[in-house]
Motif scaffolding. Structure first.
Motif, mmCIF file in Angstrom:
data_model
loop_
_atom_site.group_PDB
_atom_site.id
_atom_site.type_symbol
_atom_site.label_atom_id
_atom_site.label_comp_id
_atom_site.label_asym_id
_atom_site.label_seq_id
_atom_site.Cartn_x
_atom_site.Cartn_y
_atom_site.Cartn_z
ATOM 1 N N ARG A 1 0.752 -1.258 -0.166
ATOM 2 C CA ARG A 1 0.055 -0.123 0.033
ATOM 3 C C ARG A 1 0.496 1.103 0.122
ATOM 4 N N ALA B 1 -3.672 5.647 -0.412
ATOM 5 C CA ALA B 1 -4.687 4.750 -1.443
ATOM 6 C C ALA B 1 -4.901 4.133 -2.432
ATOM 7 N N TYR B 2 -3.418 3.990 -2.341
ATOM 8 C CA TYR B 2 -3.085 3.065 -3.446
ATOM 9 C C TYR B 2 -3.044 1.701 -3.706
ATOM 10 N N TYR C 1 -3.675 -0.003 -8.589
ATOM 11 C CA TYR C 1 -5.239 -0.302 -8.141
ATOM 12 C C TYR C 1 -5.453 0.820 -6.930
ATOM 13 N N ASP C 2 -5.974 1.865 -7.545
ATOM 14 C CA ASP C 2 -7.504 2.984 -6.717
ATOM 15 C C ASP C 2 -8.285 2.332 -6.301
ATOM 16 N N HIS D 1 -3.569 9.283 -13.182
ATOM 17 C CA HIS D 1 -2.594 9.315 -11.814
ATOM 18 C C HIS D 1 -1.836 9.487 -11.913
ATOM 19 N N LEU E 1 3.757 7.476 -8.395
ATOM 20 C CA LEU E 1 2.650 6.210 -8.329
ATOM 21 C C LEU E 1 4.084 5.411 -9.498
#
Length: 152
Positions: free
Chosen positions: A15, A18-19, A65-66, A95, A100
């Motif tokens: 993690r 939020a991702y 993933y979100d 994104h 990320l």
């Protein structure tokens, strides 16, 4: 070592806010991955869905993933002993700019299967992200060759 939560269907889940990054193949949204790679990614334009499915089946894959929505992907072709090739990596445009891509690359390079390898390669038109991750231009580019069939 990165913290992980091994799921019964394989792979760590990590993690970052939020991702989440996962190597679970059952989470991959192959429709999204195929749509992006076949229409927007410089190296895979026109890729057929069955080619992607075969490639995913034979690779170590990473999804970002979100929540339940996939927003990133990368695939690593490796023997798990000496060599790996990072390919098909992307973060969806909406994104980007949040780090990320760098986070995904750090997670990929820290994956247990990819430790102790002699060489990790990739091909890119924009080396900025990869330079931050420790990649360098080929030290001896004349030694590398390719057999390329863009229509395959």
């Amino acid at each position: 070592m990165l913290p992980s939560n091994e799921a019964t269907t394989g792979g760590p889940e990590l993690r970052r806010g939020a991702y989440e990054l996962s190597t679970r193949r059952d989470r991959l949204d192959l429709d999204l991955v195929h749509r992006f790679l076949s229409t927007e990614f410089w190296d895979t334009l026109g890729m057929r869905r069955e080619v992607l499915e075969r490639a995913v089946e034979r690779s170590l894959c990473f999804g970002v993933y979100d929540g339940d929505r996939q927003v990133g992907f990368a695939r690593v072709v490796t023997d798990g002993a000496t060599f790996a090739f990072v390919t098909d990596d992307f973060i969806l445009p909406a994104h980007r700019g949040q780090g990320l891509g760098s986070w995904m690359m750090r997670c990929i390079l820290a994956h247990p299967t990819l430790q102790g390898l002699h060489r990790v390669l990739l091909v890119t038109h924009d080396p900025r992200l990869y330079l931050k991750s420790g990649f360098t231009p080929l030290s001896d580019p004349e030694s590398y060759m390719e057999l390329s069939d863009p229509g395959a």
